[in-house]
Motif scaffolding. Sequence first.
Motif, PDB file in Angstrom:
ATOM      1  N   PHE C 223       0.880  -1.196  -0.165  1.00 47.27           N
ATOM      2  CA  PHE C 223      -0.143  -0.366  -0.076  1.00 47.27           C
ATOM      3  C   PHE C 223       0.488   1.235   0.239  1.00 47.27           C
ATOM      4  CE2 PHE C 223      -0.571  -1.254   4.702  1.00 47.27           C
ATOM      5  CZ  PHE C 223       0.194   0.445   4.783  1.00 47.27           C
ATOM      6  N   ALA C 224       2.105   1.280   0.578  1.00 49.39           N
ATOM      7  CA  ALA C 224       2.550   1.880   0.461  1.00 49.39           C
ATOM      8  C   ALA C 224       3.565   2.700  -0.821  1.00 49.39           C
ATOM      9  CB  ALA C 224       4.529   1.664   1.042  1.00 49.39           C
ATOM     10  N   THR C 225       3.042   1.331  -1.899  1.00 45.44           N
ATOM     11  CA  THR C 225       3.586   1.905  -2.987  1.00 45.44           C
ATOM     12  C   THR C 225       2.421   2.281  -4.260  1.00 45.44           C
ATOM     13  OG1 THR C 225       5.325  -0.225  -2.773  1.00 45.44           O
ATOM     14  CG2 THR C 225       4.747   0.509  -5.433  1.00 45.44           C
ATOM     15  N   VAL C 226       1.456   1.746  -3.648  1.00 46.40           N
ATOM     16  CA  VAL C 226       0.784   2.184  -4.215  1.00 46.40           C
ATOM     17  C   VAL C 226       0.117   3.471  -4.157  1.00 46.40           C
ATOM     18  CG1 VAL C 226      -2.249   1.743  -4.228  1.00 46.40           C
ATOM     19  CG2 VAL C 226      -1.251   0.192  -4.522  1.00 46.40           C
ATOM     20  N   ALA C 227       0.231   4.278  -2.831  1.00 40.05           N
ATOM     21  CA  ALA C 227       0.408   6.027  -2.771  1.00 40.05           C
ATOM     22  C   ALA C 227       0.688   6.025  -3.403  1.00 40.05           C
ATOM     23  CB  ALA C 227       0.652   6.067  -1.400  1.00 40.05           C
ATOM     24  N   ARG C 228       2.464   5.702  -3.640  1.00 37.01           N
ATOM     25  CA  ARG C 228       2.851   6.735  -4.233  1.00 37.01           C
ATOM     26  C   ARG C 228       2.672   6.659  -5.870  1.00 37.01           C
ATOM     27  NH1 ARG C 228       6.859   9.535  -4.970  1.00 37.01           N
ATOM     28  NH2 ARG C 228       8.513   8.220  -5.285  1.00 37.01           N
ATOM     29  N   THR C 229       2.218   5.339  -6.371  1.00 38.70           N
ATOM     30  CA  THR C 229       1.329   5.720  -7.798  1.00 38.70           C
ATOM     31  C   THR C 229       0.180   6.491  -8.169  1.00 38.70           C
ATOM     32  OG1 THR C 229      -0.639   3.547  -7.570  1.00 38.70           O
ATOM     33  CG2 THR C 229       2.600   2.736  -7.441  1.00 38.70           C
ATOM     34  N   LYS C 230       0.331   7.125  -6.815  1.00 40.08           N
ATOM     35  CA  LYS C 230      -1.258   7.385  -7.216  1.00 40.08           C
ATOM     36  C   LYS C 230      -0.685   9.144  -7.005  1.00 40.08           C
ATOM     37  CE  LYS C 230      -4.566   6.179  -4.068  1.00 40.08           C
ATOM     38  NZ  LYS C 230      -5.703   5.431  -2.241  1.00 40.08           N
ATOM     39  N   GLY C 231       0.379   9.410  -6.872  1.00 43.45           N
ATOM     40  CA  GLY C 231       1.662  10.195  -7.449  1.00 43.45           C
ATOM     41  C   GLY C 231       2.044  11.358  -5.783  1.00 43.45           C
TER      42      GLY C 231
END
Lengths: 553, 271, 335
Positions: C223-231
């Motif tokens: 989920f930390a990576t996913v947050a990064r993919t959101k910008g």
Amino acid sequence: MSPSNFRLRPDAPAAPAMGPVLDVKDLRISYSARTVVHGVSFQAARGETTAVIGESGSGKSTIARAIIGLLPQGAHLESGTITLAGDTLTRRPSHEFDGIRGRRIGFVPQDPSNSLDPVATIGAHVGEMFRLHTTLSRAETRERVLALLDRVGLSDPVLRFSQYPHELSGGMRQRVLIAGAIALNPDLIVADEPTSALDVTVQRQILDLLDGLRAEHGTSILLITHDLAIAKDRARDTIVLRSGRIEEQDDTAKIFAAPRADYTKRLIADLPVFAPRPPPADIPAADAADAVVVSNLRVAYPTGRHQTRLAVDSVSFRVRAGTTHAIVGESGSGKTTILRCLTGLIMPDAGTILIEGEDIAHARGPARRAMLRHIQLVYQNPWASLDPRQSVRQIIEEPLRNFAIDSPAGRRARVEAMLDRVHLPRTLLDRRPAEMSGGQCQRVALARALVIEPRILVLDEVVSALDVTVQARVLDLLAELRRDLGLTYIFVSHDLAVVRQIADTLSVIRHGRQVERGPADTLFDAPAEPYTKLLLAAIPGQGNAAPVQLQET
Amino acid sequence: MKIPPLSQISLAASWLLLGLLLAMVADPALFTRYSATAGAAVEHLRAPSGAHWFGTDQLGRDVFARIIYGANRTLPAALIAVATGLLAGAGIGALAGAAGGRVDAVLTGLMDVLMSIPELLMSLTIVILLGFGTIHAAIAVGIGQIAGFARIVRGDVTRISAMTFVEAARGGGATFAGVLWRHVLPNCMTSLIGLSVLRYSTAILSIATLGFLGYGAPPPAPEWGLMISEGRDYLATAWWMTTFPGLAVLLVALATTRISRTIVDPAGKRR
Amino acid sequence: MTRSAPATRPPAAYAETAARIAVRAGHALLVLWGAFTLTFVLLQLMPGDAVMIRFMDPELGLTPAQIAAIRLSYGTGASPFVQYVHTLGQMLHGNFGYSVQLGVPVSSLLATTLPVTLRLAVCGFVAAMTWTFAVAVAATLLPWAWARGLARALPGLWGAVPLYWSGILVIQVVSFRLHLIPVIGVGPWEGMILPALAVSLPVAAPLAQILLQHVDETANLPFATVARTKGASPASVFWRHIIPNAMLPFLTMGGLVFGELLAGAVVTETVFGLDGVGQLTRQAVAGQDVAVLQAVVMISATSFVTINFIIDLLYPVLNPTLRHRARRPTRSRAS
């Protein structure tokens, strides 16, 4: 508010209509000294789904991470350019890329269970997109988020908005993640194995949803997957990757009709859904003895004080010696519970299990031990089921020592013979599990189970964790062992395509109840129950990608 | 990065220091010609010089010699402390984790009680019971460590017992004791050894603390904690009396911590 | 569209919460009873006439005849069990017995010393938390790799510094050489600056290491990576996703080390000459004053148990997965 007239990005500039949405040129990525992507070039067409397929270690996820500008630590972009709708993405400073991620590239991750922050609400997850990239007010954001939740097919968006991820099922979580990815109507959605952690019926719904969004908004999708069948159903173009190199890229239809690369040919041949069902190898006579008889099995788990949940309810089946019975069900169906009962790990609350005519529940002490010796279990995860500190020799020898079989020299010979049996070289004897591949470990696990000469093997999703080519070889091995050793298999799986390859009879389980059982041919060719039909229809790769109706999951 | 990374240098230095200390314990006279207890009164409170590397104390004793002879006292004592904590703690923890059920409940309760008393207070309680002295202090420190060992070992045993390969071994006919001996304990070993080395460094700190408070060996003895305590009266005039024994404790603790990290995580990668 | 009413919790959920609190409270009391019993066995069953020690105190003003009467009523060697029950009963009434050395009730000694130590503990805790978060932020967000590495190495370094030695060093440098803050003759809070600094470092070391470990673990979750993919920027991910998640296990650790702060007071008060519980403890050990030591241990255990009880109760507030059990999906993924 109705979702159909809600525009996802009213202020969206008119995108240039020409050219590919994504252009990757000569991409080369390495981890310290090891190059994992060797000069890969491909394009993704606007408004279409492009599939990147490959087995583990093919570099497909690394490429996905490079596109979103988040290479894992230690990975280094050696050369190449990535262009998104005319704008170069590579070698941009991090803070600049933050404005592109999410706004122009949406990302759908692999495992929905860990991809949502457990302490943030669903509303916060989707709302984060607007918080990061727009100046919308709280109320406006809420409106948008609710519309998005509705758009991705979540019932009762208002309730979902204030819920936390653990209150949602896997399929619902994946819908939330998709809602986030499409929130700002990006040029491209990168979906990295978006359904590999989901049940087959849910997988189908999620892929349908992505297809629908693409058709409706013209979003381009880059679908990263290990599953050729999914690529065949969903992608217009397909890129086949192997060890960081492109083996083949073309129209999906062309690739499947006439694969050019040998690797692609083998991949397609090994895919269970395309393989013809092998002819039943001299099935034992109908009067063969029953190896396993399960009647009215019932298992309840306590869920609180004075409360129980039925994990398995009145399940019955019989398995004739020398045949394979498959237990098919999605996650939570209770199939694992059934096999734990079979191997004596848990006691059923009601019902009987006869192993070669003897009731497993009544056996005690040495008799039970002797009985359980003849029914061995092989697990799904090959690495987890082997002690990381033991060598292959120790692993296979241990059951022999436990039952005090043979002299040390005799045991040594048996271990080596067993290794031959599962087609592993003897050079592996001193290896440890971490030094072997998944396929090799699973063969070692099979050897350990077989070394004490059981008559029944319980196989728990034994090929689910393996790549498709490895999976095919292990299935071949299983067929060969059954023929040569006269084994009886109980094969638990969620994958009907695999089951079709190996099962003589099968039981379909749902929510702990037996939906249907009977000979495999009958069930596959003329399923009686709607759920069985649904499961069969959801197998990807059959080319019928029409949406199926099922309750929201 | 072409030069060896800092982590490699610090690891090599740690092993070197530990080797030197072992030699000091084996034969202190090899490192200094001065006595640890007898000093020349005329040479009291001399600043560090060629003759007295670390200076002399208020009785004219060589501080360097006292530190070396102090190693001879503190390092074996810390070993006793860790052995006490390890044997009792690992025993309780392994029993609780392996037996489960009511035994586990009772032993976990005992661990909770031990955890509720801070290590130092636990040690002080034992010191009252046993009396002063280096060995008594060591045992007291060890008893203070029991709870920590027990908790970690219980966690490890419980975690590993639940792993698939343990269930697989049971399916292959292994007995309860066989599984414990052949699978669970070997898989606990790495973290247990790492923890022991780490606790060795805290034991050195704690023993020195007890020495500083005056519960270790009585005054003429060259004990690191006691030396710092004695040096407190000369803070304004003789900084070396407190600085060097403190540095000794610090460096030994750092070196053992560094080595313990390598044992737990050999590749040096962060989890 | 109307704002959703938060799903009302069924009465059963309140009953469940109440039951949970009751169980935790019972457990806490059991632990305290265990701590009392253990220290009683270790301390008060020592050779020596416990009754004599307790009643010969001049403060009581008992005549030798009265003492003899008491001895008679208890029996010279009153059975250990009688002593145990008597001491436990007294302690429940806030009566910790008498100090053999000083001849005053332990409770009056505590009344004068406890405020000093509490002040030290609170200041030390605040300082320790400050270091801990400073290190976590520096080790995660600093733009230079060498600086992040340095921040990462800091807690290991502090952890190895002997508390009494760093205290002495601080006095030497700050007071003797720089003449910044005098050690003696200052107000109750100014005088706490140096001791709090000294006591906080060894406490902050394990805290910072635990927080860093959990920050690293959380940062590696999808989920930390996913947050990064959101910008989201690394800093935004750190504050909005990583810290709230890493706080949960960190809190538990914080509760565990608070007790160590009180223990650290023993050394710190000695070094800085503060008249707190720590100083009292040191004298009690030197003089084998068991009643005082047992009182100190019980105070420390009580604060430990209370803090952990509160943290236990806070857990569901911070961690939604422990809430709303009634609303879990019926189709769980685990089979």
